[in-house]
Design a protein around this motif. Structure first.
Motif, PDB file in Angstrom:
ATOM      1  N   LEU A  16     -58.523  86.917  31.477  1.00 27.41           N
ATOM      2  CA  LEU A  16     -58.997  85.600  31.044  1.00 27.41           C
ATOM      3  C   LEU A  16     -57.860  84.741  30.509  1.00 27.41           C
ATOM      4  N   PRO A  17     -58.012  83.425  30.586  1.00 32.57           N
ATOM      5  CA  PRO A  17     -57.008  82.533  29.996  1.00 32.57           C
ATOM      6  C   PRO A  17     -56.922  82.727  28.478  1.00 32.57           C
ATOM      7  N   GLU A  18     -55.901  82.165  27.885  1.00 32.86           N
ATOM      8  CA  GLU A  18     -55.722  82.283  26.437  1.00 32.86           C
ATOM      9  C   GLU A  18     -56.900  81.669  25.686  1.00 32.86           C
ATOM     10  N   ASN A  19     -57.226  82.302  24.573  1.00 28.99           N
ATOM     11  CA  ASN A  19     -58.298  81.847  23.677  1.00 28.99           C
ATOM     12  C   ASN A  19     -59.689  81.944  24.308  1.00 28.99           C
ATOM     13  N   VAL A  20     -59.832  82.774  25.349  1.00 26.51           N
ATOM     14  CA  VAL A  20     -61.132  83.024  25.956  1.00 26.51           C
ATOM     15  C   VAL A  20     -61.395  84.528  25.911  1.00 26.51           C
ATOM     16  N   SER A  21     -62.599  84.922  25.520  1.00 27.32           N
ATOM     17  CA  SER A  21     -62.955  86.337  25.443  1.00 27.32           C
ATOM     18  C   SER A  21     -64.193  86.605  26.292  1.00 27.32           C
ATOM     19  N   TRP A  22     -64.454  87.903  26.557  1.00 26.22           N
ATOM     20  CA  TRP A  22     -65.660  88.272  27.288  1.00 26.22           C
ATOM     21  C   TRP A  22     -66.909  87.874  26.511  1.00 26.22           C
ATOM     22  N   ALA A  23     -66.802  87.912  25.197  1.00 25.11           N
ATOM     23  CA  ALA A  23     -67.947  87.533  24.362  1.00 25.11           C
ATOM     24  C   ALA A  23     -68.329  86.073  24.586  1.00 25.11           C
ATOM     25  N   ASP A  24     -67.323  85.232  24.835  1.00 26.89           N
ATOM     26  CA  ASP A  24     -67.628  83.818  25.092  1.00 26.89           C
ATOM     27  C   ASP A  24     -68.471  83.654  26.355  1.00 26.89           C
ATOM     28  N   ASP A 162     -63.594  67.992  46.387  1.00 26.50           N
ATOM     29  CA  ASP A 162     -62.527  67.778  45.416  1.00 26.50           C
ATOM     30  C   ASP A 162     -62.215  69.133  44.783  1.00 26.50           C
ATOM     31  N   THR A 163     -61.197  69.824  45.302  1.00 26.28           N
ATOM     32  CA  THR A 163     -60.912  71.187  44.853  1.00 26.28           C
ATOM     33  C   THR A 163     -60.486  71.263  43.387  1.00 26.28           C
ATOM     34  N   ARG A 164     -60.108  70.135  42.800  1.00 24.77           N
ATOM     35  CA  ARG A 164     -59.770  70.158  41.374  1.00 24.77           C
ATOM     36  C   ARG A 164     -60.992  70.491  40.527  1.00 24.77           C
ATOM     37  N   GLN A 165     -62.185  70.251  41.087  1.00 21.53           N
ATOM     38  CA  GLN A 165     -63.417  70.590  40.366  1.00 21.53           C
ATOM     39  C   GLN A 165     -63.561  72.103  40.175  1.00 21.53           C
ATOM     40  N   CYS A 166     -62.808  72.888  40.951  1.00 19.01           N
ATOM     41  CA  CYS A 166     -62.863  74.348  40.794  1.00 19.01           C
ATOM     42  C   CYS A 166     -62.322  74.791  39.440  1.00 19.01           C
ATOM     43  N   TRP A 167     -61.537  73.923  38.774  1.00 20.05           N
ATOM     44  CA  TRP A 167     -60.828  74.360  37.563  1.00 20.05           C
ATOM     45  C   TRP A 167     -61.222  73.565  36.330  1.00 20.05           C
ATOM     46  N   HIS A 168     -62.028  72.543  36.481  1.00 21.25           N
ATOM     47  CA  HIS A 168     -62.476  71.789  35.311  1.00 21.25           C
ATOM     48  C   HIS A 168     -63.418  72.651  34.470  1.00 21.25           C
ATOM     49  N   ASN A 169     -63.108  72.767  33.211  1.00 23.84           N
ATOM     50  CA  ASN A 169     -63.900  73.550  32.253  1.00 23.84           C
ATOM     51  C   ASN A 169     -63.943  75.029  32.619  1.00 23.84           C
ATOM     52  N   TYR A 170     -62.940  75.486  33.328  1.00 21.58           N
ATOM     53  CA  TYR A 170     -62.880  76.910  33.670  1.00 21.58           C
ATOM     54  C   TYR A 170     -62.531  77.717  32.424  1.00 21.58           C
ATOM     55  N   PRO A 171     -63.128  78.920  32.221  1.00 22.88           N
ATOM     56  CA  PRO A 171     -64.062  79.658  33.076  1.00 22.88           C
ATOM     57  C   PRO A 171     -65.541  79.424  32.742  1.00 22.88           C
ATOM     58  N   GLU A 291     -53.027  73.289  41.621  1.00 25.78           N
ATOM     59  CA  GLU A 291     -53.995  72.521  40.833  1.00 25.78           C
ATOM     60  C   GLU A 291     -54.470  73.302  39.619  1.00 25.78           C
ATOM     61  N   SER A 292     -54.701  74.607  39.787  1.00 27.44           N
ATOM     62  CA  SER A 292     -55.125  75.418  38.640  1.00 27.44           C
ATOM     63  C   SER A 292     -54.005  75.511  37.600  1.00 27.44           C
ATOM     64  N   TRP A 293     -52.763  75.602  38.067  1.00 27.56           N
ATOM     65  CA  TRP A 293     -51.619  75.642  37.136  1.00 27.56           C
ATOM     66  C   TRP A 293     -51.571  74.348  36.319  1.00 27.56           C
ATOM     67  N   GLU A 294     -51.787  73.232  36.992  1.00 24.18           N
ATOM     68  CA  GLU A 294     -51.717  71.932  36.316  1.00 24.18           C
ATOM     69  C   GLU A 294     -52.856  71.748  35.325  1.00 24.18           C
ATOM     70  N   ILE A 295     -54.078  72.209  35.676  1.00 27.28           N
ATOM     71  CA  ILE A 295     -55.256  71.943  34.838  1.00 27.28           C
ATOM     72  C   ILE A 295     -55.400  72.945  33.702  1.00 27.28           C
ATOM     73  N   MET A 296     -55.193  74.251  33.999  1.00 24.42           N
ATOM     74  CA  MET A 296     -55.442  75.252  32.950  1.00 24.42           C
ATOM     75  C   MET A 296     -54.252  76.163  32.684  1.00 24.42           C
ATOM     76  N   GLY A 297     -53.262  76.172  33.546  1.00 26.27           N
ATOM     77  CA  GLY A 297     -52.102  77.021  33.337  1.00 26.27           C
ATOM     78  C   GLY A 297     -52.329  78.438  33.840  1.00 26.27           C
ATOM     79  N   PRO A 298     -51.246  79.175  34.124  1.00 23.59           N
ATOM     80  CA  PRO A 298     -51.385  80.534  34.652  1.00 23.59           C
ATOM     81  C   PRO A 298     -51.669  81.549  33.550  1.00 23.59           C
ATOM     82  N   TYR A 299     -52.205  82.690  33.942  1.00 21.29           N
ATOM     83  CA  TYR A 299     -52.367  83.842  33.061  1.00 21.29           C
ATOM     84  C   TYR A 299     -52.228  85.087  33.929  1.00 21.29           C
ATOM     85  N   ARG A 300     -52.349  86.274  33.383  1.00 20.59           N
ATOM     86  CA  ARG A 300     -51.964  87.476  34.126  1.00 20.59           C
ATOM     87  C   ARG A 300     -52.799  87.691  35.385  1.00 20.59           C
ATOM     88  N   ALA A 301     -54.106  87.621  35.281  1.00 20.02           N
ATOM     89  CA  ALA A 301     -54.949  87.822  36.457  1.00 20.02           C
ATOM     90  C   ALA A 301     -54.720  86.723  37.493  1.00 20.02           C
TER      91      ALA A 301
END
Length: 379
Positions: A16-24, A162-171, A291-301
């Protein structure tokens, strides 16, 4: 111990991205559903159901269609019973020169006669044209149905346009019943392909297909677990499009409708190029990478999932190279030539290799056939 391994495999820092948990993701707002991994465990028992459904379909639908088209099962020529050669065959279906010479002395047979026995014995184990037709008809039916279902769902989805919609408010993205059904159906089908690959028609690209199926199953599972369903749906839909025409072309070939087969192969080649070498890399992979890098940034997965997508792209390039080879042969023959990934063989080629193991075959020595016996699951 089990809980420790589970927590290590499904580490929040990895998936998961930073500051996101499974509990969320376990506490969605009212009226909103997030995906949970346990929801797709049903894909494994469904895969068994898919295998059973395939058997019923081939017996009750595909086989009668084959009879209508005049495709008979036929009985393959049987090799002369020989206990010595049968024992060797069970350990090695294509003996080397040293073994052939030893068998020739042991049986007092000419080497060419032994080569012919092994060729007939291998062909004896191969499926008939009717079996191959039934297999292709099953895949054609599934790909057509699932593609139509996906298009109906994606056509009204904003992220298709609009593929940018794939990353808005992700996850934190709602999963609809249509997305869930699509994912479970695709995952069950690919598990069924994984199981049946060891019993289906053997191809020269068996290892490539094994990597392909594993990468696909991992992509579907991982993208569901961390709610990348929007981009995942686009990936699966793009991959299903060209396979419809390939399986249709193979059916036409088995039914000996050569002109229809040639035309469908041309359509398949064009659709394959557009979907897998244009739309997939420049629209979908571009979105997942940039686009995902620009909107939310990378993480390990994120790195793992993009790596799997790039593995599929490499496979697409390999397959398109093979398709081009068939197309080039077709230009000179006037019809679709044999798929280079097929496992067909001729007596003359085999015997020539034994007589002149160091000689390079000239283009005119290669036997051409009109059979499109290759396969692409291409997903």
């Amino acid at each position: 111990m089990t809980s420790y391994i589970s927590s290590w495999i499904w580490s929040e820092r990895f998936w998961l991205p930073e500051n996101v948990s499974w509990a969320d993701l376990e506490r969605p707002p009212p009226g909103v559903d997030y995906p949970h991994l346990e929801h797709i465990y049903i894909a494994l028992p469904l895969a068994v159901g898919v295998c059973l459904l395939r058997l019923l379909f081939e017996r009750l639908v595909a086989k009668p269609c084959a009879h209508i088209l005049g495709i008979q099962a036929g009985a393959p020529r049987r090799a002369q019973p020989n206990d010595v050669l049968e024992r060797v065959y069970k350990s090695k279906t294509s003996p080397d020169t040293k073994q052939l010479d030893g068998l020739s002395k042991q049986l007092d047979w000419d080497v060419r006669k032994i080569l012919r026995w092994f060729r007939i014995r291998r062909n004896q184990d191969k499926p008939t044209t009717q079996k191959k037709f039934c297999e292709s008809m099953w895949r054609f039916t599934f790909y057509s149905g699932i593609f139509i279902y996906a298009i109906r769902h994606l056509w009204v989805s904003p992220w298709m346009w609009d593929t940018r919609q794939c990353w808005h408010n992700y996850p934190f993205q709602h999963i609809s019943s249509g997305q869930y059904n699509y994912y479970v159906a695709e995952l069950a089908f690919y598990w069924a392909l994984m199981f049946s690959q060891f019993t289906d028609i053997k191809r020269k690209d068996f290892s490539i297909m094994l990597v392909h199926h594993l990468a696909t199953i991992l992509l579907i599972t991982f993208s569901y677990a961390n709610n990348m369903l929007r981009s995942g749906s686009l990936v699966m839909c793009v991959h299903d499009a060209s396979d419809i025409f390939l399986e249709f072309a193979k059916m036409a070939n088995y039914a000996k409708y050569q002109r229809l087969c040639d035309g469908l192969f041309v359509v398949f080649s064009i659709v394959f190029f557009i979907t897998r070498l244009v739309i997939y890399p420049f629209w979908i992979v571009n979105s997942v990478l940039f686009e995902s890098w620009e909107i939310m940034g990378p993480y390990r997965a994120w790195w793992l999932l993009n790596g799997l997508l790039l593995v599929l792209q490499v496979l697409h390039i390999i397959w398109f190279y093979l398709i081009c080879r068939i197309a080039i042969k077709a230009l000179f023959k006037g019809k679709v030539a044999k798929d280079d990934r097929s496992d067909t063989e001729s007596c003359s080629d085999e015997e020539t290799k034994h007589k002149n193991p160091g000689q390079t075959l000239r283009p005119n020595d290669i036997s051409h056939t009109g059979n499109l016996n290759g396969d692409t699951h291409d997903h």
